[in-house]
Design an enzyme around this catalytic site. Structure first.
Site, short mmCIF file in Angstrom:
data_model
loop_
_atom_site.label_atom_id
_atom_site.label_comp_id
_atom_site.label_asym_id
_atom_site.label_seq_id
_atom_site.Cartn_x
_atom_site.Cartn_y
_atom_site.Cartn_z
N GLY A 41 64.79 39.25 32.18
CA GLY A 41 65.57 39.60 30.25
C GLY A 41 64.84 39.02 29.50
O GLY A 41 64.39 38.91 28.00
N ASP A 61 68.39 36.19 26.77
CA ASP A 61 67.98 36.70 26.21
C ASP A 61 69.29 37.20 25.47
O ASP A 61 69.03 37.17 24.03
CB ASP A 61 67.40 39.06 26.98
CG ASP A 61 68.29 39.42 27.91
OD1 ASP A 61 69.31 38.27 28.35
OD2 ASP A 61 67.99 40.49 28.41
N ASP A 91 76.39 37.51 26.59
CA ASP A 91 77.38 39.01 26.27
C ASP A 91 78.75 38.60 26.87
O ASP A 91 79.24 37.72 25.70
CB ASP A 91 77.06 39.94 26.66
CG ASP A 91 77.28 40.99 26.82
OD1 ASP A 91 78.28 41.25 26.00
OD2 ASP A 91 77.72 42.44 27.77
N LYS A 127 75.99 38.89 21.51
CA LYS A 127 77.43 39.59 20.49
C LYS A 127 78.76 38.62 20.04
O LYS A 127 79.87 38.68 20.86
CB LYS A 127 77.52 40.43 22.27
CG LYS A 127 75.91 41.34 22.23
CD LYS A 127 76.56 42.67 23.07
CE LYS A 127 75.67 43.29 23.55
NZ LYS A 127 75.42 43.92 24.87
N PHE A 149 74.20 48.09 22.46
CA PHE A 149 73.31 48.27 24.04
C PHE A 149 71.96 47.79 22.97
O PHE A 149 71.55 49.06 22.50
CB PHE A 149 74.09 49.05 24.82
CG PHE A 149 73.07 48.73 26.32
CD1 PHE A 149 73.38 47.55 26.63
CD2 PHE A 149 72.34 49.51 26.47
CE1 PHE A 149 73.55 47.64 28.07
CE2 PHE A 149 71.93 49.78 27.66
CZ PHE A 149 71.68 47.55 27.78
N VAL A 150 71.67 47.12 23.46
CA VAL A 150 70.53 47.37 22.83
C VAL A 150 68.77 47.07 23.26
O VAL A 150 69.43 46.22 24.84
CB VAL A 150 69.99 46.38 21.34
CG1 VAL A 150 71.09 46.15 20.09
CG2 VAL A 150 70.38 44.59 22.11
N ASP A 173 66.66 45.34 28.57
CA ASP A 173 66.06 46.54 29.42
C ASP A 173 68.09 47.41 29.31
O ASP A 173 68.33 47.37 29.51
CB ASP A 173 66.06 46.37 30.59
CG ASP A 173 66.62 46.40 31.63
OD1 ASP A 173 67.55 45.26 31.16
OD2 ASP A 173 67.31 46.59 32.84
N ARG A 211 61.42 47.86 27.70
CA ARG A 211 61.79 45.94 28.01
C ARG A 211 60.15 45.56 27.13
O ARG A 211 60.25 44.45 26.64
CB ARG A 211 61.07 45.16 29.10
CG ARG A 211 62.53 45.12 30.22
CD ARG A 211 62.18 44.04 31.28
NE ARG A 211 63.33 44.19 32.61
CZ ARG A 211 64.58 43.80 32.49
NH1 ARG A 211 65.02 43.45 31.57
NH2 ARG A 211 65.31 44.28 33.53
P1 IMP Z 1 76.76 38.57 30.39
O1 IMP Z 1 76.57 37.97 31.63
O2 IMP Z 1 77.65 39.74 29.80
O3 IMP Z 1 76.58 37.62 29.71
O4 IMP Z 1 75.50 39.72 30.86
C1 IMP Z 1 74.17 38.67 29.90
C2 IMP Z 1 72.70 39.62 30.56
O5 IMP Z 1 73.12 41.21 31.08
C3 IMP Z 1 71.74 39.27 29.74
O6 IMP Z 1 70.74 38.16 30.24
C4 IMP Z 1 70.84 41.03 29.94
O7 IMP Z 1 70.04 40.98 30.60
C5 IMP Z 1 72.01 41.60 29.88
N1 IMP Z 1 72.73 41.99 28.85
C6 IMP Z 1 73.78 41.98 28.29
N2 IMP Z 1 73.77 42.78 27.42
C7 IMP Z 1 72.17 43.27 27.28
C8 IMP Z 1 72.17 44.77 26.28
O8 IMP Z 1 72.78 45.07 24.90
N3 IMP Z 1 71.26 45.30 26.13
C9 IMP Z 1 70.35 44.94 27.56
N4 IMP Z 1 71.20 43.97 28.05
C10 IMP Z 1 71.93 43.16 27.84
MG MG Z 2 69.33 39.77 31.92
#
Ligand code: IMP
Ligand code: MG
Length: 180
Positions: free
Chosen positions: A45, A101, A104, A132, A153-154, A160, A166
């Site tokens: 990402g 990227d 979350d 987020k 969700f973006v 992606d 992407r």
């Molecule tokens: P986390 O582990 O939940 O913080 O997620 C982080 C990873 O999930 C990021 O590196 C992104 O690749 C993916 N991700 C989280 N939210 C989104 C979204 O809204 N769109 C696309 N990919 C996301």
């Molecule tokens: Mg990622």
């Protein structure tokens, strides 16, 4: 591709401007005379963000790759992240900046931070393009944040859905009927 996007959240011009500012914020933190910087982009990402960011960053640097997947396949909610490609490159005794990227649930960053901490970097910081707002947990902080966004969700600019979108130049919200 365009018609799968419901609306543009961040236009590429806006992203480019903010990435420039972030590069200045980052450059101000590191010692330009004794550079020992290693960037660790989290694949896949972060690739577009990384490519734009490093060309605005006037610092000598190395790049070490790691691939972690928190959203396998067409998932839109975070799973326990899996390490797909182990960390390569030099991070011990270096100033490490993780580049991702989006922050979350924070599970991806937590895992990558722990992986790097084991190798005793001189310093460890994180830069994310998006965060987020309502979800980033208190124990996983990013030192540099491009934009705080709502819990949507973006896709685009590296982000992606099912490994698509992407290359969409802006950051957009997918049409809800396409989500599972
Ligand atoms: P986390 O582990 O939940 O913080 O997620 C982080 C990873 O999930 C990021 O590196 C992104 O690749 C993916 N991700 C989280 N939210 C989104 C979204 O809204 N769109 C696309 N990919 C996301
Ligand atoms: Mg990622």
């Amino acid at each position: 591709m365009e018609r799968d996007i419901e609306r543009i959240l961040l236009h590429h011009d806006q992203i480019r401007e903010r990435v420039r500012q972030m590069a200045a914020e980052i450059a101000a933190v590191y010692d330009q005379r004794r550079p020992a910087l290693t960037l660790v982009p989290i694949l896949s990402g972060s690739i577009i963000f990384l490519a734009d960011l490093i060309r605005e960053l006037p610092l000598k640097m190395k790049i070490a790759l790691v691939q972690v997947s928190a959203y396998p396949g067409r998932a839109v909610t975070a799973h326990e992240p899996q390490t797909m490609i182990a960390l390569s490159g030099e991070v011990g005794a270096r100033d490490v900046l993780i580049v991702d990227d989006i922050l979350d649930s924070g599970r991806t960053l937590r895992r990558v931070r722990a992986m790097i901490a084991e190798r005793h970097p001189a310093s460890l910081r994180t830069a994310v393009l998006l965060r987020k707002r309502s979800k980033a947990p208190p124990d996983v902080q990013a030192d540099f944040v491009g934009f705080d966004i709502d819990d949507l969700f973006v896709v685009g600019y590296g982000l992606d859905f099912g490994d698509h979108y992407r290359n969409y130049p802006h950051i957009g919200v997918l049409r809800p009927e396409l989500l599972p």
